[in-house]
Design a protein around this motif. Structure first.
Motif, short mmCIF file in Angstrom:
data_model
loop_
_atom_site.label_atom_id
_atom_site.label_comp_id
_atom_site.label_asym_id
_atom_site.label_seq_id
_atom_site.Cartn_x
_atom_site.Cartn_y
_atom_site.Cartn_z
N ILE A 10 0.82 -1.22 0.00
CA ILE A 10 0.00 0.00 0.00
C ILE A 10 0.85 1.27 0.00
O ILE A 10 0.34 2.36 0.21
N ARG A 11 2.15 1.13 -0.25
CA ARG A 11 3.05 2.29 -0.22
C ARG A 11 2.72 3.29 -1.33
O ARG A 11 2.29 2.88 -2.42
N ASN A 12 2.99 4.55 -1.09
CA ASN A 12 2.97 5.53 -2.18
C ASN A 12 4.03 5.10 -3.20
O ASN A 12 5.14 4.75 -2.81
N HIS A 15 4.99 -0.76 -6.48
CA HIS A 15 4.93 -1.51 -7.74
C HIS A 15 3.78 -2.52 -7.73
O HIS A 15 3.39 -3.05 -8.77
N GLY A 16 3.27 -2.81 -6.54
CA GLY A 16 2.31 -3.91 -6.39
C GLY A 16 1.10 -3.81 -7.30
O GLY A 16 0.68 -4.79 -7.92
N ARG A 17 0.54 -2.60 -7.41
CA ARG A 17 -0.68 -2.45 -8.21
C ARG A 17 -0.39 -2.71 -9.70
O ARG A 17 -1.19 -3.35 -10.39
N THR A 84 2.83 -10.19 -3.75
CA THR A 84 3.50 -9.78 -2.52
C THR A 84 4.93 -9.30 -2.74
O THR A 84 5.71 -9.98 -3.40
N PRO A 85 5.26 -8.15 -2.19
CA PRO A 85 6.68 -7.78 -2.14
C PRO A 85 7.34 -8.46 -0.94
O PRO A 85 6.67 -9.14 -0.15
N GLU A 86 8.64 -8.25 -0.84
CA GLU A 86 9.38 -8.74 0.34
C GLU A 86 9.85 -7.52 1.11
O GLU A 86 10.53 -6.66 0.55
N TYR A 87 9.44 -7.44 2.37
CA TYR A 87 9.88 -6.36 3.24
C TYR A 87 10.74 -6.96 4.35
O TYR A 87 10.25 -7.78 5.13
N ASN A 88 11.99 -6.53 4.40
CA ASN A 88 12.89 -7.03 5.45
C ASN A 88 12.84 -8.55 5.56
O ASN A 88 12.59 -9.11 6.64
N ALA A 89 13.03 -9.17 4.42
CA ALA A 89 13.15 -10.63 4.35
C ALA A 89 11.87 -11.38 4.70
O ALA A 89 11.91 -12.58 4.98
N SER A 90 10.73 -10.68 4.67
CA SER A 90 9.48 -11.36 5.03
C SER A 90 8.30 -10.72 4.30
O SER A 90 8.47 -9.99 3.33
N SER A 115 5.48 -12.91 -6.55
CA SER A 115 6.28 -12.07 -5.67
C SER A 115 7.31 -11.30 -6.49
O SER A 115 7.61 -11.66 -7.63
N TYR A 116 7.85 -10.26 -5.87
CA TYR A 116 8.86 -9.46 -6.57
C TYR A 116 9.79 -8.83 -5.54
O TYR A 116 9.45 -8.67 -4.38
N GLY A 117 10.99 -8.52 -6.00
CA GLY A 117 11.99 -7.93 -5.12
C GLY A 117 13.37 -8.19 -5.69
O GLY A 117 13.50 -8.80 -6.77
N GLY A 118 14.39 -7.75 -4.97
CA GLY A 118 15.76 -7.95 -5.44
C GLY A 118 16.03 -9.42 -5.75
O GLY A 118 16.58 -9.76 -6.79
N GLY A 119 15.62 -10.26 -4.83
CA GLY A 119 15.78 -11.71 -5.03
C GLY A 119 14.47 -12.37 -5.44
O GLY A 119 14.28 -13.57 -5.21
N GLY A 120 13.55 -11.59 -5.99
CA GLY A 120 12.27 -12.16 -6.45
C GLY A 120 11.23 -12.31 -5.35
O GLY A 120 10.16 -12.86 -5.58
N VAL A 122 11.49 -14.17 -2.76
CA VAL A 122 11.42 -15.60 -2.37
C VAL A 122 11.31 -15.77 -0.86
O VAL A 122 10.58 -16.64 -0.37
N ARG A 123 12.01 -14.91 -0.12
CA ARG A 123 11.96 -15.07 1.35
C ARG A 123 10.58 -14.72 1.88
O ARG A 123 10.09 -15.34 2.83
N ALA A 124 9.91 -13.76 1.26
CA ALA A 124 8.53 -13.44 1.67
C ALA A 124 7.63 -14.65 1.42
O ALA A 124 6.81 -15.02 2.27
C1 LIG Z 1 10.31 -1.69 4.38
C2 LIG Z 1 10.96 -2.26 3.16
C3 LIG Z 1 11.79 -3.36 3.29
C4 LIG Z 1 12.33 -3.97 2.16
N1 LIG Z 1 13.04 -5.12 2.29
C5 LIG Z 1 13.38 -5.81 1.18
C6 LIG Z 1 13.95 -7.10 1.30
O1 LIG Z 1 14.13 -7.63 2.37
N2 LIG Z 1 14.23 -7.75 0.15
C7 LIG Z 1 14.02 -7.20 -1.09
O2 LIG Z 1 14.29 -7.85 -2.09
N3 LIG Z 1 13.52 -5.96 -1.21
C8 LIG Z 1 13.19 -5.27 -0.11
N4 LIG Z 1 12.63 -4.02 -0.24
C9 LIG Z 1 12.53 -3.42 -1.56
C10 LIG Z 1 11.23 -3.83 -2.19
O3 LIG Z 1 11.38 -5.08 -2.81
C11 LIG Z 1 10.79 -2.80 -3.23
O4 LIG Z 1 10.71 -1.53 -2.62
C12 LIG Z 1 9.46 -3.15 -3.83
O5 LIG Z 1 9.16 -2.23 -4.83
C13 LIG Z 1 8.37 -3.15 -2.77
O6 LIG Z 1 7.12 -3.43 -3.32
P1 LIG Z 1 6.02 -2.27 -3.46
O7 LIG Z 1 6.63 -1.25 -4.37
O8 LIG Z 1 4.82 -2.93 -4.07
O9 LIG Z 1 5.79 -1.73 -2.09
C14 LIG Z 1 12.10 -3.40 0.87
C15 LIG Z 1 11.29 -2.27 0.77
C16 LIG Z 1 10.70 -1.72 1.89
C17 LIG Z 1 9.75 -0.55 1.73
#
Ligand SMILES: Cc1cc2nc3c(=O)[nH]c(=O)nc-3n(C[C@H](O)[C@H](O)[C@H](O)COP(=O)(O)O)c2cc1C
Length: 185
Positions: A10-12, A15-17, A84-90, A115-120, A122-124
């Motif tokens: 739900i961040r401003n 990317h989720g939407r 789902t994104p990954e936030y702080n490995a979860s 899912s999406y993120g630096g590592g895809g 996966v940890r989330a």
């Molecule tokens: C609080 C926070 C923690 C994050 N931790 C991780 C992380 O552990 N691993 C990762 O790959 N990306 C991490 N990211 C980067 C997110 O993958 C990236 O910001 C992504 O765009 C988040 O999805 P969203 O844009 O839909 O919010 C983090 C971002 C935020 C805001």
């Protein structure tokens, strides 16, 4: 079947939407007779989980008006794709709160992960798998994990053939498992 693509960030500037809307368009284009809809967490008016009665004890009946409405929304779907994104490995906290508010509404239903993120992310998803299994959902084996390097360009979502294939594998298994679950219900 009625399937929800559940966008949980739900961040401003999230990317989720964008990812969720793309997935919805792909799924609807399958023309498989199922109904696909988007649940965007930002459009849901939900409480923090403050209820005295744990959802596992509430058995689908809630004192809170907002949770009752959320219960009705989730009950109306037969399966889910969690975006789902990954936030702080979860998993993202807000999405986890929305999930924790309910119990029986999720139970017995298949769930796939996009899912999406630096590592895809996966940890989330590893954490999501434990979470959803705890309420008796049916997590799919197929998993669409989108690493930024492979599916984004200049930090903008840029789906390619591989992105399509990853989502299609999740969709195919979701429909298969969902149909079996419906027959056995
Ligand atoms: C609080 C926070 C923690 C994050 N931790 C991780 C992380 O552990 N691993 C990762 O790959 N990306 C991490 N990211 C980067 C997110 O993958 C990236 O910001 C992504 O765009 C988040 O999805 P969203 O844009 O839909 O919010 C983090 C971002 C935020 C805001």
């Amino acid at each position: 079947m009625k399937i929800a693509v559940f966008v949980g960030s739900i961040r401003n500037g999230r990317h989720g939407r964008t990812v969720g809307q793309w997935a919805l368009d792909q799924l609807q284009a399958r023309g498989d007779g199922n109904t696909y809809e988007l649940i965007d967490l930002i459009e849901q008016d939900l409480d923090q989980l403050t209820a005295a009665v744990p959802p596992i004890m509430a058995a689908g009946t809630y004192d809170e008006v907002k949770t009752t409405a959320w219960s009705g929304t989730i009950s109306s779907y037969d399966g889910f794709i969690f975006v789902t994104p990954e936030y702080n490995a979860s998993v993202p906290g807000t999405m986890k709160n929305a999930f924790d508010l309910l119990k029986v509404e999720w139970e017995g239903k298949p769930v796939g992960f996009l899912s999406y993120g630096g590592g895809g992310g996966v940890r989330a998803v590893n954490h999501w798998r434990d979470i959803v299994a705890n309420v008796g959902m049916l997590p799919l084996e197929a998993q669409a994990a989108l690493a930024f390097d492979d599916h984004f360009v200049d930090f903008q979502f840029a789906p390619n053939e591989q992105t399509v294939e990853l989502l299609e594998a999740v969709a195919a298994e979701l429909v298969q498992v969902g149909e079996k679950a419906t027959v056995n219900a």
